[in-house]
Write an enzyme that holds these catalytic residues in place. Structure first.
Site, PDB file in Angstrom:
ATOM      1  N   GLY A 105     -42.283 -24.024 -55.117  1.00 26.11           N
ATOM      2  CA  GLY A 105     -41.749 -23.657 -56.539  1.00 26.11           C
ATOM      3  C   GLY A 105     -41.179 -24.805 -57.402  1.00 26.11           C
ATOM      4  N   GLU A 156     -44.211 -25.797 -49.323  1.00 26.44           N
ATOM      5  CA  GLU A 156     -45.321 -25.416 -49.773  1.00 26.44           C
ATOM      6  C   GLU A 156     -45.601 -25.569 -51.329  1.00 26.44           C
ATOM      7  OE1 GLU A 156     -45.355 -21.476 -46.750  1.00 26.44           O
ATOM      8  OE2 GLU A 156     -44.509 -21.154 -48.869  1.00 26.44           O
ATOM      9  N   PRO A 157     -45.831 -26.776 -51.877  1.00 31.96           N
ATOM     10  CA  PRO A 157     -45.852 -26.957 -53.192  1.00 31.96           C
ATOM     11  C   PRO A 157     -47.322 -26.496 -53.729  1.00 31.96           C
ATOM     12  CG  PRO A 157     -46.055 -29.068 -52.182  1.00 31.96           C
ATOM     13  CD  PRO A 157     -45.685 -27.856 -51.073  1.00 31.96           C
ATOM     14  N   GLY A 158     -47.286 -25.961 -54.947  1.00 37.18           N
ATOM     15  CA  GLY A 158     -48.573 -25.609 -55.547  1.00 37.18           C
ATOM     16  C   GLY A 158     -48.476 -26.233 -56.886  1.00 37.18           C
ATOM     17  N   ARG A 159     -47.925 -25.812 -57.692  1.00 32.72           N
ATOM     18  CA  ARG A 159     -47.942 -25.936 -59.182  1.00 32.72           C
ATOM     19  C   ARG A 159     -47.585 -27.615 -59.121  1.00 32.72           C
ATOM     20  NH1 ARG A 159     -46.531 -23.192 -63.472  1.00 32.72           N
ATOM     21  NH2 ARG A 159     -45.249 -21.835 -62.041  1.00 32.72           N
ATOM     22  N   ARG A 212     -50.248 -16.678 -69.018  1.00 34.80           N
ATOM     23  CA  ARG A 212     -48.810 -17.067 -68.699  1.00 34.80           C
ATOM     24  C   ARG A 212     -47.786 -17.056 -70.004  1.00 34.80           C
ATOM     25  NH1 ARG A 212     -47.373 -21.767 -67.332  1.00 34.80           N
ATOM     26  NH2 ARG A 212     -45.549 -21.130 -65.953  1.00 34.80           N
ATOM     27  N   CYS A 224     -57.997  -8.987 -78.266  1.00 33.63           N
ATOM     28  CA  CYS A 224     -57.625  -8.272 -79.105  1.00 33.63           C
ATOM     29  C   CYS A 224     -56.378  -7.786 -78.719  1.00 33.63           C
ATOM     30  CB  CYS A 224     -58.659  -6.973 -79.226  1.00 33.63           C
ATOM     31  SG  CYS A 224     -58.544  -5.895 -80.550  1.00 33.63           S
ATOM     32  N   GLU A 225     -55.251  -8.512 -78.751  1.00 34.71           N
ATOM     33  CA  GLU A 225     -53.720  -8.265 -78.348  1.00 34.71           C
ATOM     34  C   GLU A 225     -52.843  -9.124 -79.333  1.00 34.71           C
ATOM     35  OE1 GLU A 225     -52.369  -6.191 -76.375  1.00 34.71           O
ATOM     36  OE2 GLU A 225     -54.154  -5.470 -75.381  1.00 34.71           O
ATOM     37  N   TYR A 280     -52.069 -21.962 -62.131  1.00 36.95           N
ATOM     38  CA  TYR A 280     -52.102 -20.399 -62.746  1.00 36.95           C
ATOM     39  C   TYR A 280     -52.501 -20.246 -63.842  1.00 36.95           C
ATOM     40  CZ  TYR A 280     -48.413 -20.601 -59.063  1.00 36.95           C
ATOM     41  OH  TYR A 280     -47.964 -20.676 -57.783  1.00 36.95           O
TER      42      TYR A 280
END
Length: 425
Positions: free
Chosen positions: A236, A278-281, A318, A349-350, A379
């Site tokens: 995180g 546990e780094p990801g980003r 995101r 279409c939002e 992500y």
């Protein structure tokens, strides 16, 4: 790594011309640099430490093989992610399986293939793991995921360490579950795990969680006679999101945690456990750029100027999900005065399909220009969808002026590949 028209030595216009847009562009050099910082600043510095790449941030066969080559383990959260890791020949002993509702077949796959650790997220899961391991004549090594009741300063949708989180075991239930684990013939309880959330920019919540968990460790030792071998503090770690912001070094997060852990273990008379992160980003976020082609430009008098791109929430949900912020540049016009304020809209279409608000761009921005959105390595691809029947973009890896296709662009036929016709009577 990023200089005007170039990213890791590759010309962005050439990449867009060769592969089309939208296009995910990923720098191998940045990922390697981050992995090596983990080795220098954590693995080599702290004895018996471990680092697992959080695959949910961005997972392809190519990234799996790169992470393996750099000597990190892998954190997976589903059978699909585990299957991909196996296809990439990732060593299963270096894989950790997470998930708040693991399916039976996922646990079976993990035990069959010798996954190194299974992180137990709720009480009934422990019985299921023990039953499956028993049926296969195996012993499963597990960690208990603890909810430390620490609220990190981040969006509520990506907080995971507070008491109301859907993840983890409440503090008061951990001693009972630890005792149960120790009595199970086919369970090897190795230690505890916690995870506070995503995009956390302050190390203090991690230090607070260490205070909580070390008190729990002391109670487990005195009441249950259990001395844990391992403590996984999750990931995180936040990154720079827009403007000139950049990521804090790994040491900013891990050094205060290790200092506090040593002090607390000494105070309680406990041996120092092996620590995992546990780094990801933090590894892949800044390694990614998404290239779009600008289409419609709408200037609404007294209101907003929209520039619409050929992607949007289907390839980057995101901003719509939790207000994620991004920065961007019109490729080839970086040196021009930015005298026009626009909102970058996607093509879905939002009304909520807005990628960036209040972006400063040159006044002569026009349809056909190329827009590069930065820090999209995490992500984006992993959360992409086919909403509005939009094919997912290709993924291209770049390094020192060379590019190679890691994931092919989907076609319209790909979108229909699993559909079956039903004949009317």
């Amino acid at each position: 790594m990023r200089t005007g028209l170039y990213f890791d030595g590759c010309n962005l216009r050439d990449l867009a011309s060769k592969y089309g847009t939208p296009l995910y562009v990923v720098s191998k050099s940045i990922i390697k640099d981050r992995c090596r910082e983990i080795r220098r600043g954590f693995l080599d510095r702290y004895a018996n430490s471990r680092a697992y790449y959080a695959g949910k941030a961005f997972l392809t066969i190519a990234i799996c093989r790169l992470i393996k080559k750099e000597g990190l383990g892998l954190d997976v959260v589903s059978g699909g992610e585990l299957h991909l890791a196996l296809k990439a020949d990732f060593p299963t002993a270096n894989i950790v399986l997470h998930g708040n509702n693991k399916l039976r077949q996922e646990i079976e796959m993990a035990i069959d293939r010798g996954v190194g650790r299974i992180v137990v997220d709720w009480e009934g899961e422990l019985d299921l793991i023990n039953e499956i391991a028993s049926s296969k004549g195996r012993r499963a090594s597990v960690l208990l995921r603890v909810t430390p009741e620490v609220e990190a300063l981040t969006h509520k949708y990506i907080q995971t360490g507070h008491r109301g989180s859907k993840f983890g075991i409440p503090l008061e239930r951990v001693p009972c579950l630890a005792e149960k684990s120790l009595s199970m013939e086919h369970i090897a309880l190795k230690g505890l795990h916690f995870h506070l959330g995503s995009q956390i920019e302050d190390h203090r919540p991690y230090v607070q969680a260490i205070d909580v968990v070390t008190e729990l460790m002391a109670n487990l030792e005195s009441d249950k006679g259990f001395i844990l071998e391992e403590l996984d503090i999750g990931g995180g770690f936040g990154i720079g999101t827009y403007g000139d912001a950049s990521s804090k070094p790994l040491s900013y997060f891990v050094d205060p945690v290790m200092e506090r852990l040593r002090a607390r273990c000494s105070a309680f008379g406990l041996p120092l456990p092996s620590v995992a992160i546990e780094p990801g980003r933090w590894i892949v976020g800044e390694a990614g750029i998404t290239l779009y082609t600008i289409g419609a430009i709408k200037e609404i008098a007294g209101s907003t100027t929209y520039i619409s791109v050929d992607g949007g929430m289907a390839d980057n949900p995101r901003p719509a999900l939790y207000g994620a912020k991004y920065d961007a540049e019109v490729v080839g016009k970086e040196g021009l005065p930015k005298d026009r304020i626009v909102t970058v809209a996607g093509r879905c279409c939002e009304s909520g399909d807005i990628l960036i608000e209040n972006l400063s761009v040159p006044g002569d921005v026009k349809p056909g220009d190329l827009l590069a959105v930065f820090n999209t390595g995490a992500y984006n691809y992993s959360m992409a969808s086919n909403y509005n029947m939009l094919p997912k973009p290709a993924v291209v890896f770049v390094e020192n002026g060379k590019d190679f296709l890691a994931v092919e662009r989907e076609t319209y036929d790909d979108l229909l590949a699993k559909q079956r016709s039903i004949c009317d009577d």
